[in-house]
Design a protein around this motif. Structure first.
Motif, PDB file in Angstrom:
ATOM      1  N   ALA A 112       0.823  -1.210   0.000  1.00  0.00           N
ATOM      2  CA  ALA A 112       0.000   0.000   0.000  1.00  0.00           C
ATOM      3  C   ALA A 112       0.857   1.260   0.000  1.00  0.00           C
ATOM      4  O   ALA A 112       0.600   2.199  -0.772  1.00  0.00           O
ATOM      5  CB  ALA A 112      -0.926  -0.004   1.211  1.00  0.00           C
ATOM      6  N   PHE A 116       0.968   4.062  -2.916  1.00  0.00           N
ATOM      7  CA  PHE A 116       0.593   5.442  -2.647  1.00  0.00           C
ATOM      8  C   PHE A 116       1.752   6.396  -2.909  1.00  0.00           C
ATOM      9  O   PHE A 116       1.625   7.375  -3.650  1.00  0.00           O
ATOM     10  CB  PHE A 116       0.122   5.562  -1.195  1.00  0.00           C
ATOM     11  CG  PHE A 116      -0.286   6.941  -0.787  1.00  0.00           C
ATOM     12  CD1 PHE A 116      -1.188   7.672  -1.554  1.00  0.00           C
ATOM     13  CD2 PHE A 116       0.218   7.521   0.369  1.00  0.00           C
ATOM     14  CE1 PHE A 116      -1.568   8.954  -1.176  1.00  0.00           C
ATOM     15  CE2 PHE A 116      -0.156   8.790   0.750  1.00  0.00           C
ATOM     16  CZ  PHE A 116      -1.048   9.511  -0.028  1.00  0.00           C
ATOM     17  N   ALA A 176      -9.104   8.578   4.456  1.00  0.00           N
ATOM     18  CA  ALA A 176      -8.671   7.281   4.984  1.00  0.00           C
ATOM     19  C   ALA A 176      -9.829   6.287   5.022  1.00  0.00           C
ATOM     20  O   ALA A 176      -9.647   5.095   4.731  1.00  0.00           O
ATOM     21  CB  ALA A 176      -8.078   7.461   6.379  1.00  0.00           C
ATOM     22  N   ARG A 178     -12.398   6.085   3.016  1.00  0.00           N
ATOM     23  CA  ARG A 178     -12.646   5.554   1.677  1.00  0.00           C
ATOM     24  C   ARG A 178     -11.592   4.525   1.285  1.00  0.00           C
ATOM     25  O   ARG A 178     -11.905   3.509   0.650  1.00  0.00           O
ATOM     26  CB  ARG A 178     -12.698   6.702   0.662  1.00  0.00           C
ATOM     27  CG  ARG A 178     -13.946   7.553   0.757  1.00  0.00           C
ATOM     28  CD  ARG A 178     -14.065   8.513  -0.409  1.00  0.00           C
ATOM     29  NE  ARG A 178     -13.062   9.567  -0.355  1.00  0.00           N
ATOM     30  CZ  ARG A 178     -13.220  10.712   0.292  1.00  0.00           C
ATOM     31  NH1 ARG A 178     -14.336  10.938   0.965  1.00  0.00           N
ATOM     32  NH2 ARG A 178     -12.282  11.632   0.282  1.00  0.00           N
ATOM     33  N   CYS A 179     -10.343   4.796   1.654  1.00  0.00           N
ATOM     34  CA  CYS A 179      -9.275   3.839   1.340  1.00  0.00           C
ATOM     35  C   CYS A 179      -9.496   2.502   2.046  1.00  0.00           C
ATOM     36  O   CYS A 179      -9.163   1.449   1.501  1.00  0.00           O
ATOM     37  CB  CYS A 179      -7.911   4.403   1.742  1.00  0.00           C
ATOM     38  SG  CYS A 179      -7.323   5.756   0.694  1.00  0.00           S
ATOM     39  N   PRO A 190      -9.537   0.361  -2.407  1.00  0.00           N
ATOM     40  CA  PRO A 190      -8.305   0.953  -1.872  1.00  0.00           C
ATOM     41  C   PRO A 190      -7.275   1.258  -2.952  1.00  0.00           C
ATOM     42  O   PRO A 190      -6.599   2.288  -2.886  1.00  0.00           O
ATOM     43  CB  PRO A 190      -7.794  -0.129  -0.910  1.00  0.00           C
ATOM     44  CG  PRO A 190      -9.005  -0.888  -0.522  1.00  0.00           C
ATOM     45  CD  PRO A 190      -9.895  -0.883  -1.726  1.00  0.00           C
ATOM     46  N   TYR A 193      -8.407   4.501  -4.750  1.00  0.00           N
ATOM     47  CA  TYR A 193      -8.268   5.737  -3.968  1.00  0.00           C
ATOM     48  C   TYR A 193      -6.814   6.070  -3.665  1.00  0.00           C
ATOM     49  O   TYR A 193      -6.448   7.248  -3.598  1.00  0.00           O
ATOM     50  CB  TYR A 193      -9.084   5.630  -2.677  1.00  0.00           C
ATOM     51  CG  TYR A 193     -10.549   5.884  -2.898  1.00  0.00           C
ATOM     52  CD1 TYR A 193     -11.000   7.142  -3.297  1.00  0.00           C
ATOM     53  CD2 TYR A 193     -11.491   4.869  -2.745  1.00  0.00           C
ATOM     54  CE1 TYR A 193     -12.350   7.381  -3.526  1.00  0.00           C
ATOM     55  CE2 TYR A 193     -12.832   5.100  -2.968  1.00  0.00           C
ATOM     56  CZ  TYR A 193     -13.259   6.360  -3.361  1.00  0.00           C
ATOM     57  OH  TYR A 193     -14.583   6.597  -3.590  1.00  0.00           O
ATOM     58  N   MET A 194      -5.969   5.064  -3.481  1.00  0.00           N
ATOM     59  CA  MET A 194      -4.560   5.370  -3.260  1.00  0.00           C
ATOM     60  C   MET A 194      -3.905   5.934  -4.519  1.00  0.00           C
ATOM     61  O   MET A 194      -3.125   6.885  -4.454  1.00  0.00           O
ATOM     62  CB  MET A 194      -3.822   4.127  -2.762  1.00  0.00           C
ATOM     63  CG  MET A 194      -4.074   3.828  -1.297  1.00  0.00           C
ATOM     64  SD  MET A 194      -3.054   2.487  -0.653  1.00  0.00           S
ATOM     65  CE  MET A 194      -3.744   1.091  -1.538  1.00  0.00           C
ATOM     66  N   ASN A 197      -5.528   9.557  -5.038  1.00  0.00           N
ATOM     67  CA  ASN A 197      -4.983  10.554  -4.114  1.00  0.00           C
ATOM     68  C   ASN A 197      -3.498  10.783  -4.342  1.00  0.00           C
ATOM     69  O   ASN A 197      -3.007  11.913  -4.211  1.00  0.00           O
ATOM     70  CB  ASN A 197      -5.233  10.124  -2.664  1.00  0.00           C
ATOM     71  CG  ASN A 197      -6.684  10.267  -2.250  1.00  0.00           C
ATOM     72  OD1 ASN A 197      -7.243  11.357  -2.277  1.00  0.00           O
ATOM     73  ND2 ASN A 197      -7.309   9.169  -1.877  1.00  0.00           N
ATOM     74  N   ILE A 232      -2.850   7.397   5.697  1.00  0.00           N
ATOM     75  CA  ILE A 232      -3.591   7.083   4.475  1.00  0.00           C
ATOM     76  C   ILE A 232      -3.071   5.785   3.860  1.00  0.00           C
ATOM     77  O   ILE A 232      -3.853   4.921   3.425  1.00  0.00           O
ATOM     78  CB  ILE A 232      -3.482   8.249   3.475  1.00  0.00           C
ATOM     79  CG1 ILE A 232      -4.228   9.471   4.014  1.00  0.00           C
ATOM     80  CG2 ILE A 232      -4.051   7.842   2.113  1.00  0.00           C
ATOM     81  CD1 ILE A 232      -4.052  10.721   3.180  1.00  0.00           C
ATOM     82  N   GLY A 236      -5.121   2.208   3.385  1.00  0.00           N
ATOM     83  CA  GLY A 236      -5.173   1.421   2.157  1.00  0.00           C
ATOM     84  C   GLY A 236      -4.746  -0.011   2.393  1.00  0.00           C
ATOM     85  O   GLY A 236      -5.339  -0.954   1.842  1.00  0.00           O
TER      86      GLY A 236
END
Length: 327
Positions: A112, A116, A176, A178-179, A190, A193-194, A197, A232, A236
């Motif tokens: 993750a 990210f 966070a 949403r992840c 995840p 969104y990672m 973002n 964050i 994820g």
């Protein structure tokens, strides 16, 4: 109203309270012997009993009735407050187990964080080389807004800092959440969104560096970034763990597997929430002050070291949680 009339009127409530207390005393004493509706009823009856006891004392209805109600009130009070303390102790214990949960799931954490931070780096480099990319990712209006916000050093009033602290709490928790929470979508949520973002964050940073405002954005984010960005990434990772439990439940049903990994995920979520709270307080109350950039950089370095120490070394002497030993 005389003592006999009062007792006859209130006896059903007292008898019901006595029966709930007797049920709670069976085997291991505690609220765990009662269902949620019974705990709620116990609390309601206790409040009514407290009022009854005051009335009995004021009207002097007799020591026998008073002693009975005092005994019931004392036992109910102990049981309710013990249950509340036990729940609080349980949450604290889970929070203290957070670093261990991160280390036990380090493969997911590394995936993750790599995803990210990797997309953030890619987005930053592309925006640094080409403004068209930043406008495509952020939109022309957002690009202008970022230029206006960070064209000069970000400094806010105390009142504005207090207002923004609340905003940062909700905004960071929303990202966070949403992840993590979209992990049940086979882990696709995840990942999306990672990446999303990361590319957006990189585009903002890369564009501002390209136009010469990198020092301003850097001075603003450096103090809180270790807490916020790590949280964050960890959210994820927890979402990916949830997704994998759905994809590969093993010998369990998917729902059964989610229940088994639930305590481990809860430990991580509590730690993530703590990290986000620290990040929001720093971002809201410190990041936009007039402190010199080198002071903020020093705070960022200290924060990064502290985050690393918590995740790598903290809690190593704590015993493994029961669900982990049995798993």
């Amino acid at each position: 109203m005389g003592p006999d009339q009062f007792a006859a009127r209130r006896e059903p409530q007292w008898t019901r309270l006595e029966s709930l207390l007797a049920k709670a005393r069976r085997r291991a004493p505690g609220l765990g012997q009662l269902g949620p509706s019974e705990v709620w009823q116990l609390s309601k009856l206790y409040r009514g009993l407290a009022a009854d006891l005051m009335w009995v004392k004021r009207e002097r209805f007799g020591s026998e009735m008073e002693l009975r109600l005092e005994r019931l009130a004392s036992e109910a009070h102990r049981l309710l407050h013990k249950g509340q303390a036990s729940r609080q102790s349980g949450l604290l214990s889970q929070l203290l187990d957070f670093p261990g949960a991160v280390r036990r799931n380090r493969a997911w954490v590394l995936i993750a964080l790599g995803l990210f931070y990797g997309t953030t780096l890619v987005g930053g480099l592309l925006a640094w080389f080409d403004q068209v990319y930043a406008e495509a990712i952020l939109g022309p209006q957002q690009v202008l807004l970022m230029e206006d916000m960070y064209g000069e050093a970000a400094v806010r009033s105390v009142e504005a800092n207090l207002t923004m602290t609340g905003f940062y709490v909700f905004n960071n928790v929303g990202i966070a959440f949403r992840c993590f929470a979209t992990g049940f979508l086979l882990g696709i949520g995840p990942i999306f969104y990672m990446v999303f973002n990361g590319l957006n964050l990189g585009a903002v940073a890369g564009h501002l560096v390209r136009i010469g405002a990198g020092g301003n954005i850097g001075a603003f984010v450096v103090s809180h970034a270790p807490w916020e960005l790590t949280a964050i990434g960890l959210a994820g990772a927890a979402g990916l763990q949830m997704g994998w439990a759905v994809i590969a439940p093993g010998r369990h049903t998917r729902l059964g597997r989610l229940r088994r990994v639930g305590p481990e995920l809860m430990r991580q979520v509590l730690g993530i929430a703590a990290f986000l709270l620290v990040a929001a307080l720093i971002e809201g109350l410190w990041s936009a002050t007039s402190a010199p950039a080198w002071v903020k950089l020093s705070c960022g370095i200290v924060g990064a070291v502290l985050v690393g120490w918590i995740l790598i070394f903290s809690g190593r002497r704590r015993p493994l949680p029961e669900d982990v030993r049995d798993g």
